[in-house]
Motif scaffolding. Structure first.
Motif, PDB file in Angstrom:
ATOM      1  N   VAL A   1     -12.061  74.427  22.866  1.00  0.00           N
ATOM      2  CA  VAL A   1     -11.274  73.249  22.513  1.00  0.00           C
ATOM      3  C   VAL A   1     -12.261  72.033  22.479  1.00  0.00           C
ATOM      4  O   VAL A   1     -12.680  71.252  21.763  1.00  0.00           O
ATOM      5  N   VAL A   2     -12.869  71.845  23.481  1.00  0.00           N
ATOM      6  CA  VAL A   2     -13.663  70.614  23.805  1.00  0.00           C
ATOM      7  C   VAL A   2     -14.820  70.739  22.742  1.00  0.00           C
ATOM      8  O   VAL A   2     -15.458  69.710  22.174  1.00  0.00           O
ATOM      9  N   ALA A   3     -15.285  71.976  22.489  1.00  0.00           N
ATOM     10  CA  ALA A   3     -16.344  72.167  21.539  1.00  0.00           C
ATOM     11  C   ALA A   3     -16.070  71.602  20.174  1.00  0.00           C
ATOM     12  O   ALA A   3     -17.076  71.480  19.318  1.00  0.00           O
ATOM     13  N   LEU A   4     -14.809  71.662  19.810  1.00  0.00           N
ATOM     14  CA  LEU A   4     -14.490  71.087  18.640  1.00  0.00           C
ATOM     15  C   LEU A   4     -14.683  69.328  18.383  1.00  0.00           C
ATOM     16  O   LEU A   4     -14.611  69.131  17.221  1.00  0.00           O
ATOM     17  N   GLU A   5     -15.136  68.843  19.597  1.00  0.00           N
ATOM     18  CA  GLU A   5     -15.321  67.550  19.370  1.00  0.00           C
ATOM     19  C   GLU A   5     -13.860  66.740  19.035  1.00  0.00           C
ATOM     20  O   GLU A   5     -14.055  65.891  18.185  1.00  0.00           O
ATOM     21  N   PRO A   6     -12.621  67.099  19.826  1.00  0.00           N
ATOM     22  CA  PRO A   6     -11.537  66.596  19.055  1.00  0.00           C
ATOM     23  C   PRO A   6     -11.342  65.021  19.632  1.00  0.00           C
ATOM     24  O   PRO A   6     -11.845  64.747  20.605  1.00  0.00           O
ATOM     25  N   LYS A   7     -10.450  64.410  18.625  1.00  0.00           N
ATOM     26  CA  LYS A   7     -10.025  62.991  19.387  1.00  0.00           C
ATOM     27  C   LYS A   7      -8.962  62.998  20.134  1.00  0.00           C
ATOM     28  O   LYS A   7      -8.373  62.308  20.780  1.00  0.00           O
ATOM     29  N   LEU A   8      -7.865  64.149  19.820  1.00  0.00           N
ATOM     30  CA  LEU A   8      -6.531  64.377  20.510  1.00  0.00           C
ATOM     31  C   LEU A   8      -6.767  65.756  21.020  1.00  0.00           C
ATOM     32  O   LEU A   8      -6.808  66.733  20.157  1.00  0.00           O
ATOM     33  N   ILE A   9      -6.405  65.900  22.273  1.00  0.00           N
ATOM     34  CA  ILE A   9      -6.419  67.209  22.727  1.00  0.00           C
ATOM     35  C   ILE A   9      -4.743  67.489  23.358  1.00  0.00           C
ATOM     36  O   ILE A   9      -4.186  66.846  24.102  1.00  0.00           O
ATOM     37  N   LEU A  10      -4.482  68.698  22.906  1.00  0.00           N
ATOM     38  CA  LEU A  10      -3.042  69.046  23.658  1.00  0.00           C
ATOM     39  C   LEU A  10      -3.353  70.213  24.697  1.00  0.00           C
ATOM     40  O   LEU A  10      -3.892  71.177  24.002  1.00  0.00           O
ATOM     41  N   LEU A  11      -2.597  70.256  25.711  1.00  0.00           N
ATOM     42  CA  LEU A  11      -2.960  71.179  26.489  1.00  0.00           C
ATOM     43  C   LEU A  11      -1.384  71.838  27.376  1.00  0.00           C
ATOM     44  O   LEU A  11      -0.975  70.803  27.735  1.00  0.00           O
ATOM     45  N   ASP A  12      -1.323  72.923  27.108  1.00  0.00           N
ATOM     46  CA  ASP A  12       0.132  73.498  27.392  1.00  0.00           C
ATOM     47  C   ASP A  12      -0.239  74.231  28.881  1.00  0.00           C
ATOM     48  O   ASP A  12      -1.052  75.202  28.969  1.00  0.00           O
ATOM     49  N   GLU A  13       0.216  73.724  30.032  1.00  0.00           N
ATOM     50  CA  GLU A  13       0.056  74.058  31.302  1.00  0.00           C
ATOM     51  C   GLU A  13      -1.278  74.652  31.393  1.00  0.00           C
ATOM     52  O   GLU A  13      -1.683  75.803  31.855  1.00  0.00           O
ATOM     53  N   PRO A  14      -2.362  73.632  31.419  1.00  0.00           N
ATOM     54  CA  PRO A  14      -3.727  74.463  31.691  1.00  0.00           C
ATOM     55  C   PRO A  14      -4.225  74.940  33.129  1.00  0.00           C
ATOM     56  O   PRO A  14      -5.046  75.723  33.331  1.00  0.00           O
ATOM     57  N   THR A  15      -3.220  74.511  33.892  1.00  0.00           N
ATOM     58  CA  THR A  15      -3.625  74.920  35.408  1.00  0.00           C
ATOM     59  C   THR A  15      -2.843  75.948  35.865  1.00  0.00           C
ATOM     60  O   THR A  15      -2.895  76.326  37.062  1.00  0.00           O
ATOM     61  N   ALA A  16      -1.948  76.443  35.144  1.00  0.00           N
ATOM     62  CA  ALA A  16      -1.023  77.736  35.380  1.00  0.00           C
ATOM     63  C   ALA A  16      -1.884  78.858  35.960  1.00  0.00           C
ATOM     64  O   ALA A  16      -2.759  79.303  35.388  1.00  0.00           O
ATOM     65  N   GLY A  17      -1.665  79.305  37.033  1.00  0.00           N
ATOM     66  CA  GLY A  17      -2.253  80.363  37.796  1.00  0.00           C
ATOM     67  C   GLY A  17      -3.772  80.106  38.160  1.00  0.00           C
ATOM     68  O   GLY A  17      -4.473  81.094  38.644  1.00  0.00           O
ATOM     69  N   LEU A  18      -4.210  78.769  38.295  1.00  0.00           N
ATOM     70  CA  LEU A  18      -5.522  78.630  38.543  1.00  0.00           C
ATOM     71  C   LEU A  18      -5.528  78.179  40.219  1.00  0.00           C
ATOM     72  O   LEU A  18      -4.438  77.983  40.808  1.00  0.00           O
TER      73      LEU A  18
END
Lengths: 277, 243, 594
Positions: free
Chosen positions: C504-521
């Protein structure tokens, strides 16, 4: 008037041919591409019944029983491993259809078989002499549709099947044995397909490949109907009308593909077909 | 710790989890959870959202496959058994997500919980004795009931299964305090009458402590804390639950 | 160390060299074969080799891209009929032969465009595409039947002038053509661009959210392969001297699928060998055992579909890799892109949500949501289950979702936009369950994330992989930079989450939406993700919206917290304001009522 009768009777025949496929698709979301083979099996049940000297009508229960028994085996061996791979299920059932077709060929030869007429003659209706059997097909379609509706709405198995359609996870959590519901559904659907095969015998020649010709039309109707018998009835009437009108006024060949083309266009515009209409 | 509670002499505990690992797809949600529910005992499972409470219930019912450890239901190892078999062993479930068939009638929703239609009349009577409003709503579609009525229907259906072990998922969510109190009373009455053991997943702390004998807090898929019920525990548990 | 992976590789050569060598050997074999075979075999195998080329096109669609198609038969038939019609009715001078050649490619491509348009649109299902591919040959066959003199109706067209070649000549032409098609397919599927096909098969949603339109890829592939099938039809019409309605039909389409299935879908050689072997064996055996042959073939097909879904070639390949440890493809050298200048803080908001509402029937899931997110902000979205958080994320990133109110991303109203168009506006979305491409390697996934900006080569694998520095940081912090050639299905849960974030970051986005990025980490993984998110927002000026259950994590990293409850936005404030709020305590202790 003749056209109207043709439309209604054509729709009835389409409904008879599609009902078994719909029962399976509606509950299992699996397309039984061996449907054509089951129609053929049913028709050969009529051949066998005639050779045994049975009353032609006895072929109906015989075909249902044979179709359901074969359906039970097929569900167990072939369909069960493929519920999570619906596209592969299309292919495996198509292969099964080839196998059944060849077995019938080996047993009966590839020649056209003669079956006794279930109901002959014509009847005077609205000043026309109309085929009695085509009119009987309307009654048969109503009976088949009615019993399917009664089975779904009125019995415990039907309730469980509807529960599996609506929310399989919840049905499982309530302790419903979904594997058995599926097996029963497939067997009944396969039985209905074979039954339809008997009902087709007065209308078409009986040979090992007869089912394939009916398969695609039935398949398209079921895709458009989405899984509901009511929607299937509507779809059969609409598509039956188009088929009769195009065949009568344009060309019989275009009439035979009109169902398929119309279904593809309907699905492009409204992916859920007639199910919501 | 929790699974060391001595079972009643002779009867195996209705539910016993030993070192259970489970989850969806590749990602484990539960990491080595051990927990048991003794006959006639009510245990509250607490914790914030996403900590694995519903996953634990689904694993106990065999809806999610076990990735490690053992689940014993009434002493029988549940690995490989379908939910249908476990329900036949006496497990009732009041789910939280998509808990009803909204397009089926109230009567059909209840009917699906029974093995056979022979028990239907008696079952409906029983359900209506706890939840009288159901008697007049049997022909209504379940989706047209109010939120609170739906919750009661979910519970009525689970009780109709006459379970030896009842799994309840967030039954108090979104309900008026008076309804929550009714539900608590019904759960206690069920236990008193039939000795039903219960595992109650809750976010409503007061409700949970009101009905349960013991509680456990699940955090990131592990049992973080546990103890006996009682008003004194409120502060300790809130530490786990608040921001 | 961007260039840690060792060898600098000599361009594209090795990727192309091996298949070319094999193809030359095959071509040599094809050249000498007519000398050694009897006339019957030469005749049959000419047809078989053309069918093999056709089977490869079916496999590219079905095996690699996941589109089960029966339609290649119709494109083949259209090409054959175009040729035969021109040669029969218009003339057979060299100019007309050229015209026939052109039409045999262009007519199927035009039909392919129609089929592609019908089959692939936002929200269409794989089943629907198969339905169309089934209807299409039936329609073409019926049109041939009703074509009267032009198509020869049921007897087909025969007796037109063909190319001046003898039997071995046509055999060699067919053989070389089949070798070229197989070689082209082989090189393409191993190239960077070819990975798009597998990506579409594995996960079309992720493709959309990388700015790649899966419907476009599928439609373009359909058009291109319709052309190849038409060309095959041209050669068939030349070599056989007869075209018949069966050549266009649905039954022929199913035979192609059977050959591919038995040979091995998702491999290039499998379908070639399957088509040649089965068609040749069928021609040889069906004389002696007419029905038994079909019976055996049908049974084998059923068994293979159920037990060996990737066919004989797939099974052999699996056995092979089990015996021989997978030889590692060389990892590409990772090159950091120059960092884009940090956006000026406090600029126009990147996301503006006004009066957003969503209902499912009578159930209101979202109601009157107003929200603005500016560059550099990290907004956490919290709330109990069923509060509508994930639905909100979906409405923000997919304009085809029906909703009330408006959503603006980077100043553009996104209503009606597909995800890939919203991604092009500068949005990146990370899903709750890591959405990656299981059949590909880590490097392939990352390259696909760059595909919308750095056009991948259709010929080979590039030796370098250009990534933004932030994406590279994620790889380094999680150790993925040393696992570039690892197949994604072997990654741990945490690595998959990190890979998706890096994509996702490789897309060089201006706006990032993240749905529970830490679940299970694990704790360490959570810290890493937190570090990266802070760097992206604070240093690089991205805006981020985060759905999160872990309130400790929220407290550590957010600049703002928004509380959603019962589909409404009940609180929007700083971390301190929200943490101290009685309302939030109440929401989380279960005492509040919606």
């Amino acid at each position: 008037m003749l056209i109207l009768l043709d439309v209604v009777t054509t729709a009835a025949i389409l409904f008879i041919v599609s009902a078994g496929l719909l029962a399976i698709f509606g509950v299992l979301k699996i397309i039984n591409f061996a449907h054509g083979a089951w129609l053929t099996v049913g028709a050969y049940c009529a051949v066998v019944a005639a050779r045994l000297g049975l009353n032609p009508w006895a072929a109906l229960p015989l075909a249902f029983a044979v179709g359901a028994a074969l359906g039970t085996v097929a569900e167990w061996l072939i369909i069960r491993p493929l519920y999570r791979r619906p596209l592969d299920a299309i292919l495996a059932t198509w292969g099964l259809g080839i196998v059944i077709g060849q077995l019938i060929t080996l047993a009966f030869g590839r020649d056209v078989q003669i079956t006794p007429n279930l109901l002959g003659g014509t009847v005077a209706l609205f000043g026309l002499d109309y085929s009695l059997y085509r009119l009987f097909a309307v009654l048969a379609a109503v009976l088949i549709g009615g019993s399917c509706a009664a089975l779904l709405e009125g019995t415990r198995l039907g309730l469980k099947a509807r529960a599996v359609i609506m929310n399989e996870a919840l049905a499982r959590a309530l302790g419903i044995d979904t594997a058995r519901v599926r097996l029963a559904t497939f067997a009944i659907g396969a039985g209905l397909s074979a039954l339809a095969g008997v009902l087709l015998t007065p209308l078409t020649s009986v040979d090992p490949n007869m089912g394939v010709a009916w398969l695609i039309g039935a398949f398209m109707l079921v895709m458009v109907a989405g899984g509901s018998f009511a929607a299937l009835a509507v779809a059969c009437l609409v598509f039956g009308a188009v088929q009769v009108l195009v065949s009568t006024f344009v060309s019989p060949i275009l009439g035979s593909i009109s169902v398929a083309v119309l279904a593809a266009v309907v699905l492009r515009i409204s992916p859920r077909g007639f199910a919501r209409a | 710790m929790l699974d060391e509670t001595a079972p009643h002499a002779g009867t195996p505990p209705p539910l016993q989890l030993r070192d259970v690992t489970s989850g969806y797809g590749a990602a484990p949600v539960l990491h080595g959870v051990s927990l048991s529910v003794a006959p006639g005992e009510i245990v509250a499972l607490l914790g914030k959202n996403g900590m694995g409470k519903t996953t634990l219930l689904k694993t106990a019912l065999g809806i999610l496959p076990l990735k490690g450890g053992t689940v014993l239901v009434g002493g029988t190892a549940s690995a490989g058994l379908s939910p249908a078999r476990l329900v036949a062993l006496g497990v009732g479930y009041a789910p939280q997500e998509q808990p009803l068939f909204p397009d089926l009638t109230v009567r059909d929703n209840l009917r699906l919980a029974l093995r056979s239609d022979r028990d239907l009349a008696a079952g409906l009577d029983h359900a209506a004795s706890s939840f009288p409003f159901l008697r007049d709503r049997l022909r209504q579609r379940a989706g047209t009931l109010s939120g609170g009525e739906q919750k009661m229907l979910i519970l009525a259906r689970a009780l109709m299964m006459r379970p030896r072990l009842l799994l309840v998922d967030e039954i108090s969510e979104g309900l008026q305090p008076s309804v929550v109190a009714r539900i608590a009373a019904i759960l206690r009455a069920e236990r008193a009458e039939r000795g039903t053991a219960m595992l109650v997943v809750e976010q409503n702390l007061d409700f949970a402590l009101g009905v349960a004998d013991r509680w456990a807090v699940l955090k990131r898929g592990e049992i973080d804390d546990a103890g006996p019920s009682g008003p004194a525990m409120r502060g300790r548990i809130l530490e786990h639950l608040s921001i | 160390m961007p260039d840690r992976s060792t060898a600098t590789r000599p361009g594209l050569a090795p990727a192309v060299l091996a298949p070319v060598a094999l193809a030359l050997a095959a071509a040599a074999l094809v050249w000498v074969a007519p000398e050694m075979l009897d006339t019957f075999s030469v005749n049959v195998l000419t047809r078989s080799l053309l069918y093999a080329a056709l089977a490869v096109t079916v496999d590219l669609l079905w095996g690699f891209t996941g589109i089960l198609t029966f339609g290649q038969a119709a494109f083949f038939g259209a090409g054959a009929y175009a040729t035969a019609i021109v040669l029969t009715h218009l003339g057979s001078s060299p100019a007309w032969v050229l015209a026939a050649l052109a039409l045999s490619v262009l007519v199927p491509m035009a039909l392919g465009a129609l089929v592609g348009w019908l089959s692939f649109h936002h929200g269409s299902t794989p089943l629907y595409a198969s339905v169309i591919s089934l209807v299409f040959p039936i329609v073409v066959t019926q049109l041939v039947y009703s074509g009267g003199e032009w198509t020869g109706s049921s007897s087909g067209l025969v007796g037109y002038d063909t190319l001046p070649l003898d039997l071995p000549g046509f055999f060699r032409l067919a053989g070389i053509f089949a070798v070229l098609v197989a070689l082209g397919a082989w090189v393409f599927v191993r190239s960077d661009a070819g990975k798009l096909l597998v990506a579409v098969r594995d996960n079309d949603a992720r493709c959309s959210y990388l700015g790649i339109s899966p419907t476009r890829v599928s439609a373009l592939l359909t058009v291109a392969l319709a052309g190849v099938a038409g060309l095959t039809g041209f050669l068939f019409a030349q070599a056989s001297g007869v075209v018949a309605p069966e050549n266009t039909g649905f039954l022929f389409g199913t035979e192609l699928v059977i050959w591919v299935a038995l040979g091995g879908r998702g491999t290039v050689l499998g379908p070639v060998l399957g088509a040649v072997a089965i068609d040749y064996a069928g021609a040889t055996l069906s004389g002696d055992l007419p029905f038994l042959w079909q019976l055996i073939l049908g049974s084998a097909f059923v068994v293979v579909i159920i037990l060996l879904p990737d066919g004989l070639a797939g099974a052999i390949r699996r056995g092979w890799t089990r015996v021989n440890a997978r030889r590692d493809a060389a990892a590409p050298a990772v090159v950091a892109l120059p960092a884009a200048g940090a956006a000026a803080g406090g600029a126009e908001p990147l996301l503006v949500v006004t009066g957003l509402g969503k209902r499912y029937g009578s159930l209101s899931v979202l109601d009157g949501i107003d929200l603005a997110v500016r560059p550099g902000e990290l907004v956490s979205l919290v709330g109990p289950n069923g509060a509508g958080k994930t639905t909100l994320m979906r409405c923000l990133s997919d304009g085809t979702e029906p909703y009330q109110g408006s959503v603006q991303v980077a100043g553009r109203n996104t209503r009606g936009m597909t995800p890939e168009r919203i991604v092009a506006l500068g949005l990146g979305r990370k899903f709750q369950v890591a959405s990656v491409f299981d059949s590909l390697s880590v490097a392939d996934c990352l390259r696909l994330a760059r595909a919308a900006r750095d056009r991948p080569s259709p010929l080979g694998a590039a030796a370098t992989l250009r990534l933004p520095a932030a994406s590279l940081d994620i790889l380094r912090l999680t150790g993925l930079d040393t696992a570039l050639v690892t197949p994604v299905r072997l990654l741990s849960h945490g690595q998959r989450q990190a890979l998706e974030l890096a994509m996702v970051v490789a897309l060089e986005p201006k706006l990032i939406l993240l749905d529970e990025p830490t679940a299970g980490l694990t704790k360490a993984e959570r810290t890493t993700i937190g570090t990266i998110l802070r760097r992206l927002t604070a240093d690089l000026g991205c805006a981020a919206v985060l759905v999160e259950h872990d309130l400790d994590f929220v407290r550590e990293i957010s600049t703002r917290v928004v509380v959603l409850h019962g589909g409404r936005l009940v609180l929007d404030g700083t971390v301190a304001e929200v943490v101290d709020s009685d309302l939030v305590r109440a929401v989380y202790a279960g005492a509040a009522h919606a």
